[in-house]
Design a protein around this motif. Structure first.
Motif, PDB file in Angstrom:
ATOM      1  N   ALA A 207     122.601 -19.661  71.309  1.00 23.94           N
ATOM      2  CA  ALA A 207     122.815 -17.939  70.928  1.00 23.94           C
ATOM      3  C   ALA A 207     121.296 -17.342  70.638  1.00 23.94           C
ATOM      4  O   ALA A 207     120.196 -18.180  70.323  1.00 23.94           O
ATOM      5  N   VAL A 208     121.025 -16.318  70.569  1.00 22.16           N
ATOM      6  CA  VAL A 208     119.538 -15.609  70.124  1.00 22.16           C
ATOM      7  C   VAL A 208     120.011 -14.365  69.160  1.00 22.16           C
ATOM      8  O   VAL A 208     120.679 -13.617  69.450  1.00 22.16           O
ATOM      9  N   TRP A 209     119.183 -14.426  68.111  1.00 20.99           N
ATOM     10  CA  TRP A 209     119.191 -13.572  67.201  1.00 20.99           C
ATOM     11  C   TRP A 209     118.083 -12.384  67.681  1.00 20.99           C
ATOM     12  O   TRP A 209     117.051 -12.624  68.030  1.00 20.99           O
ATOM     13  N   THR A 210     118.513 -11.105  67.829  1.00 19.33           N
ATOM     14  CA  THR A 210     117.542 -10.099  68.196  1.00 19.33           C
ATOM     15  C   THR A 210     117.905  -9.027  67.417  1.00 19.33           C
ATOM     16  O   THR A 210     118.633  -8.667  67.181  1.00 19.33           O
ATOM     17  N   PRO A 211     116.698  -8.220  66.721  1.00 18.82           N
ATOM     18  CA  PRO A 211     116.618  -6.982  66.002  1.00 18.82           C
ATOM     19  C   PRO A 211     117.158  -6.002  66.918  1.00 18.82           C
ATOM     20  O   PRO A 211     116.768  -5.779  68.240  1.00 18.82           O
ATOM     21  N   ALA A 212     117.921  -4.915  66.393  1.00 21.36           N
ATOM     22  CA  ALA A 212     118.532  -4.008  67.089  1.00 21.36           C
ATOM     23  C   ALA A 212     118.424  -2.549  66.445  1.00 21.36           C
ATOM     24  O   ALA A 212     118.617  -2.607  65.450  1.00 21.36           O
ATOM     25  N   ALA A 213     118.373  -1.602  67.202  1.00 24.30           N
ATOM     26  CA  ALA A 213     118.252  -0.283  66.891  1.00 24.30           C
ATOM     27  C   ALA A 213     118.846   0.461  68.285  1.00 24.30           C
ATOM     28  O   ALA A 213     117.845   0.646  69.348  1.00 24.30           O
ATOM     29  N   ILE A 214     119.991   0.919  68.217  1.00 21.55           N
ATOM     30  CA  ILE A 214     120.559   1.366  69.519  1.00 21.55           C
ATOM     31  C   ILE A 214     121.189   2.693  69.206  1.00 21.55           C
ATOM     32  O   ILE A 214     121.721   3.038  68.210  1.00 21.55           O
ATOM     33  N   GLY A 215     121.365   3.194  70.194  1.00 22.76           N
ATOM     34  CA  GLY A 215     122.129   4.870  70.183  1.00 22.76           C
ATOM     35  C   GLY A 215     121.267   5.681  69.105  1.00 22.76           C
ATOM     36  O   GLY A 215     120.021   5.774  69.054  1.00 22.76           O
ATOM     37  N   ALA A 216     122.022   6.234  68.388  1.00 24.72           N
ATOM     38  CA  ALA A 216     121.438   7.034  67.202  1.00 24.72           C
ATOM     39  C   ALA A 216     120.800   6.291  66.375  1.00 24.72           C
ATOM     40  O   ALA A 216     120.055   6.865  65.483  1.00 24.72           O
ATOM     41  N   GLY A 217     120.934   5.182  66.284  1.00 28.17           N
ATOM     42  CA  GLY A 217     120.286   4.136  65.457  1.00 28.17           C
ATOM     43  C   GLY A 217     118.769   4.116  65.550  1.00 28.17           C
ATOM     44  O   GLY A 217     118.143   3.357  64.954  1.00 28.17           O
ATOM     45  N   PHE A 218     118.684   4.387  67.089  1.00 24.94           N
ATOM     46  CA  PHE A 218     117.231   4.100  67.531  1.00 24.94           C
ATOM     47  C   PHE A 218     116.171   5.232  67.073  1.00 24.94           C
ATOM     48  O   PHE A 218     116.176   6.280  67.801  1.00 24.94           O
ATOM     49  N   THR A 219     115.694   5.073  66.086  1.00 22.03           N
ATOM     50  CA  THR A 219     114.873   6.086  65.436  1.00 22.03           C
ATOM     51  C   THR A 219     113.517   5.566  64.888  1.00 22.03           C
ATOM     52  O   THR A 219     113.339   4.303  64.975  1.00 22.03           O
ATOM     53  N   PRO A 220     112.368   6.320  64.833  1.00 20.93           N
ATOM     54  CA  PRO A 220     111.072   5.967  64.366  1.00 20.93           C
ATOM     55  C   PRO A 220     111.187   5.078  63.161  1.00 20.93           C
ATOM     56  O   PRO A 220     110.485   4.143  63.176  1.00 20.93           O
TER      57      PRO A 220
END
Length: 324
Positions: A207-220
């Protein structure tokens, strides 16, 4: 491939927001929720609190620092959570950092690789309901067997270096990798396969942990939060080489001069996060997950950003639910 979720336990957010994230994970039906341990909640206590919010989600606790928590503490904690919540509970083991082990807890990290191997051997037996009699060189236990039912989950080893990979190959159900790009992940999958062959075992899942910011969550704001999380890794062995290969050698060299963390943060470009993260719209996120899959990764564990714009990582989690 499964897509799972880990609580971010972000230091710039209210600690109790972790419960809101857990509730969303349960509502959206993710397969597993990982609950680590940083500077706020004890992981076993938090898992017991969120268990009722997760009607069909497995719990994975840790990684626990093997030079801080002994095998009996870990197995007893996992069995307690399983008994009190009715959820399957797995545990992850790791060596943690000098700050956590030596400064916070006042313990030694000497021979951490040996401690990881010995802890994995003992915890494996205890989680299976067996008695672990292990006169280890660093970690030892004798005479204890779980009085509660075995917790029913897996043993996971957090790895990067060769000794930890070998430990995972010998004892674990899964190996987890933290903050690495797909190419490095593929290299570690191949190392794991070779180590498992040498140990005479089937290759554990990776498994790999990866930080995520997707869709409307992808903000500055999300990118800024994730950018801050990169600071401690830039000069670390292995990670420094990875970021250099990705084109950020100048930042790595600056990190090696040991600047003040504030100065190093100012030098970290926003696009560095994309090296090890799942960012952007759903199409971009799906493409990145496919890159990990193509390198032999079995499970992606998303660590959703949580900001004022996206409290509890709600938008990111709803977008990620479409990628499973």
């Amino acid at each position: 491939m499964t897509v799972e979720v880990s609580l971010g336990l972000w230091q710039d957010r209210p600690a109790a927001e972790a419960l809101a994230t857990a509730r969303l994970v349960g509502e959206l039906g993710f397969d597993a929720l990982w609950i680590g341990e940083m500077a706020t909640y004890d992981a076993f206590a938090l898992a017991t609190a969120v268990g009722p919010l997760l009607p069909s989600t497995r719990l994975v606790l840790g990684p626990f620092a093997v030079t801080v928590r002994d095998p009996v503490m870990i197995a007893m904690g996992a069995a307690s959570v399983a008994s009190l919540t009715g959820r399957p509970v797995g545990v992850a083991l790791g060596t943690s950092s000098p700050v956590v082990v030596e400064q916070w807890h006042g313990r030694s990290r000497a021979r951490a690789a040996r401690a990881l191997d010995e802890s994995a051997r003992a915890v494996r037996l205890l989680l299976d309901g067996a008695k672990a009699d292990l006169p280890g060189e660093v970690v030892s236990t004798r005479g204890y067997r779980l009085r509660l039912d075995a917790p029913g989950g897996e043993l996971i080893v957090a790895a990067f270096g060769p000794h930890a990979v070998a430990t995972a190959a010998r004892h674990a159900d899964r190996m987890v990798l933290n903050l690495i790009d797909p190419a490095t992940a593929g290299d570690l999958v191949r190392r794991m396969s070779a180590a498992a062959d040498s140990a005479g075992r089937p290759r554990p899942r990776v498994a790999v942990w990866t930080p995520a910011a997707i869709g409307a969550g992808f903000t500055p704001a999300a990118v800024e939060q994730l950018r801050r999380g990169m600071v401690g890794y830039l000069g670390a062995p292995g990670y420094a080489d990875m970021f250099t290969r990705a084109g950020f050698g100048d930042v790595v060299e600056f990190a090696r001069t040991r600047p003040h963390p504030r100065e190093l943060l100012a030098a970290v470009p926003g696009d560095l996060v994309a090296t090890v993260g799942v960012l952007g719209d759903e199409e971009a996120a799906a493409k990145r997950i496919a890159e990990y899959r193509s390198q032999g990764i079995d499970d992606v564990v998303l660590v959703p950003a949580s900001t004022v714009d996206d409290p509890a990582g709600s938008a990111t989690l709803h977008a990620a639910a479409t990628l499973r």
